[in-house]
Design a protein around this motif. Sequence first.
Motif, PDB file in Angstrom:
ATOM      1  N   UNK A  38       0.985  -1.313   0.004  1.00  0.00           N
ATOM      2  CA  UNK A  38      -0.017  -0.152   0.087  1.00  0.00           C
ATOM      3  C   UNK A  38       0.790   1.349  -0.113  1.00  0.00           C
ATOM      4  N   UNK A  39       2.088   1.007   0.228  1.00  0.00           N
ATOM      5  CA  UNK A  39       2.987   2.095   0.391  1.00  0.00           C
ATOM      6  C   UNK A  39       4.505   2.034  -0.349  1.00  0.00           C
ATOM      7  N   UNK A  40       4.208   1.502  -1.499  1.00  0.00           N
ATOM      8  CA  UNK A  40       5.742   1.278  -2.191  1.00  0.00           C
ATOM      9  C   UNK A  40       6.408   2.477  -2.169  1.00  0.00           C
ATOM     10  N   UNK A  41       5.930   3.685  -2.391  1.00  0.00           N
ATOM     11  CA  UNK A  41       6.771   4.780  -2.604  1.00  0.00           C
ATOM     12  C   UNK A  41       7.368   5.299  -1.054  1.00  0.00           C
ATOM     13  N   UNK A  42       7.193   4.461  -0.100  1.00  0.00           N
ATOM     14  CA  UNK A  42       7.658   4.817   0.904  1.00  0.00           C
ATOM     15  C   UNK A  42       9.146   3.995   1.308  1.00  0.00           C
ATOM     16  N   UNK A  43       9.493   3.305   0.226  1.00  0.00           N
ATOM     17  CA  UNK A  43      10.648   2.475   0.412  1.00  0.00           C
ATOM     18  C   UNK A  43      10.613   0.862   0.890  1.00  0.00           C
ATOM     19  N   UNK A  44      11.664   0.449   1.108  1.00  0.00           N
ATOM     20  CA  UNK A  44      11.782  -1.036   1.516  1.00  0.00           C
ATOM     21  C   UNK A  44      13.104  -0.915   2.652  1.00  0.00           C
ATOM     22  N   UNK A  45      13.124  -2.297   3.110  1.00  0.00           N
ATOM     23  CA  UNK A  45      14.353  -2.673   3.898  1.00  0.00           C
ATOM     24  C   UNK A  45      14.836  -3.639   3.203  1.00  0.00           C
ATOM     25  N   UNK A  46      16.300  -4.012   3.622  1.00  0.00           N
ATOM     26  CA  UNK A  46      17.006  -4.891   2.941  1.00  0.00           C
ATOM     27  C   UNK A  46      17.391  -5.860   3.916  1.00  0.00           C
ATOM     28  N   UNK A  47      17.600  -7.111   3.759  1.00  0.00           N
ATOM     29  CA  UNK A  47      18.491  -8.177   4.628  1.00  0.00           C
ATOM     30  C   UNK A  47      19.491  -8.737   3.715  1.00  0.00           C
ATOM     31  N   UNK A  48      20.481  -9.427   4.524  1.00  0.00           N
ATOM     32  CA  UNK A  48      21.499 -10.076   3.855  1.00  0.00           C
ATOM     33  C   UNK A  48      20.871 -11.578   3.699  1.00  0.00           C
ATOM     34  N   UNK A  49      21.403 -12.389   3.190  1.00  0.00           N
ATOM     35  CA  UNK A  49      21.192 -13.821   2.717  1.00  0.00           C
ATOM     36  C   UNK A  49      20.877 -14.393   4.197  1.00  0.00           C
ATOM     37  N   UNK A  50      21.845 -14.157   5.022  1.00  0.00           N
ATOM     38  CA  UNK A  50      21.931 -15.117   6.279  1.00  0.00           C
ATOM     39  C   UNK A  50      20.673 -14.506   7.055  1.00  0.00           C
ATOM     40  N   UNK A  51      20.374 -13.308   7.253  1.00  0.00           N
ATOM     41  CA  UNK A  51      19.383 -12.858   7.809  1.00  0.00           C
ATOM     42  C   UNK A  51      17.808 -13.184   7.236  1.00  0.00           C
ATOM     43  N   UNK A  52      17.702 -13.045   5.955  1.00  0.00           N
ATOM     44  CA  UNK A  52      16.808 -13.746   5.286  1.00  0.00           C
ATOM     45  C   UNK A  52      16.412 -15.280   5.333  1.00  0.00           C
ATOM     46  N   UNK A  53      17.424 -15.890   5.606  1.00  0.00           N
ATOM     47  CA  UNK A  53      17.107 -17.373   5.806  1.00  0.00           C
ATOM     48  C   UNK A  53      16.950 -17.713   7.142  1.00  0.00           C
ATOM     49  N   UNK A  54      17.456 -16.959   8.137  1.00  0.00           N
ATOM     50  CA  UNK A  54      17.146 -17.213   9.399  1.00  0.00           C
ATOM     51  C   UNK A  54      15.612 -16.718   9.746  1.00  0.00           C
ATOM     52  N   UNK A  55      15.136 -15.927   8.923  1.00  0.00           N
ATOM     53  CA  UNK A  55      13.620 -15.423   9.222  1.00  0.00           C
ATOM     54  C   UNK A  55      12.822 -16.555   8.450  1.00  0.00           C
ATOM     55  N   UNK A  56      13.351 -16.949   7.400  1.00  0.00           N
ATOM     56  CA  UNK A  56      12.448 -18.183   6.621  1.00  0.00           C
ATOM     57  C   UNK A  56      12.455 -19.326   7.323  1.00  0.00           C
ATOM     58  N   UNK A  57      13.550 -19.572   8.198  1.00  0.00           N
ATOM     59  CA  UNK A  57      13.743 -20.882   8.917  1.00  0.00           C
ATOM     60  C   UNK A  57      12.615 -20.857   9.964  1.00  0.00           C
ATOM     61  N   UNK A  58      12.664 -19.600  10.819  1.00  0.00           N
ATOM     62  CA  UNK A  58      11.671 -19.206  11.874  1.00  0.00           C
ATOM     63  C   UNK A  58      10.377 -19.187  11.573  1.00  0.00           C
ATOM     64  N   UNK A  59      10.077 -18.834  10.294  1.00  0.00           N
ATOM     65  CA  UNK A  59       8.460 -19.037   9.819  1.00  0.00           C
ATOM     66  C   UNK A  59       8.149 -20.407   9.773  1.00  0.00           C
ATOM     67  N   UNK A  60       9.045 -21.397   9.245  1.00  0.00           N
ATOM     68  CA  UNK A  60       8.762 -22.853   8.799  1.00  0.00           C
ATOM     69  C   UNK A  60       8.715 -23.304  10.254  1.00  0.00           C
ATOM     70  N   UNK A  61       9.313 -23.303  11.368  1.00  0.00           N
ATOM     71  CA  UNK A  61       9.412 -23.656  12.610  1.00  0.00           C
ATOM     72  C   UNK A  61       8.245 -23.164  13.375  1.00  0.00           C
ATOM     73  N   UNK A  62       7.339 -22.255  12.825  1.00  0.00           N
ATOM     74  CA  UNK A  62       6.290 -21.800  13.421  1.00  0.00           C
ATOM     75  C   UNK A  62       6.518 -21.016  14.590  1.00  0.00           C
ATOM     76  N   UNK A  63       7.534 -20.413  14.600  1.00  0.00           N
ATOM     77  CA  UNK A  63       8.008 -19.281  15.846  1.00  0.00           C
ATOM     78  C   UNK A  63       6.988 -17.962  15.771  1.00  0.00           C
TER      79      UNK A  63
END
Length: 66
Positions: A38-63
């Motif tokens: 809804x606010x694409x013009x507001x920008x975005x944040x970025x993550x490193x590959x290890x940060x993104x993988x840790x986030x995805x792993x946490x989702x898969x683990x139901x955290x």
Amino acid sequence: MSLVEPTRWRKSRRSQQETACVEVGSIPGGGAAVRDTKRRAAGYFTTTAPQWQAFLDAIRQGRFER
């Protein structure tokens, strides 16, 4: 913001009909960029590959389940 613009923005197939979502874009090196649909013009944040993988792993683990 990263120096390289993210590419291939996408949102989850589960939210294709929704408008209040986040989108994820690819950045070089395997990281990710995240923005609000809804606010694409507001920008975005970025993550490193290890940060993104840790986030995805946490989702898969139901955290983040309510």
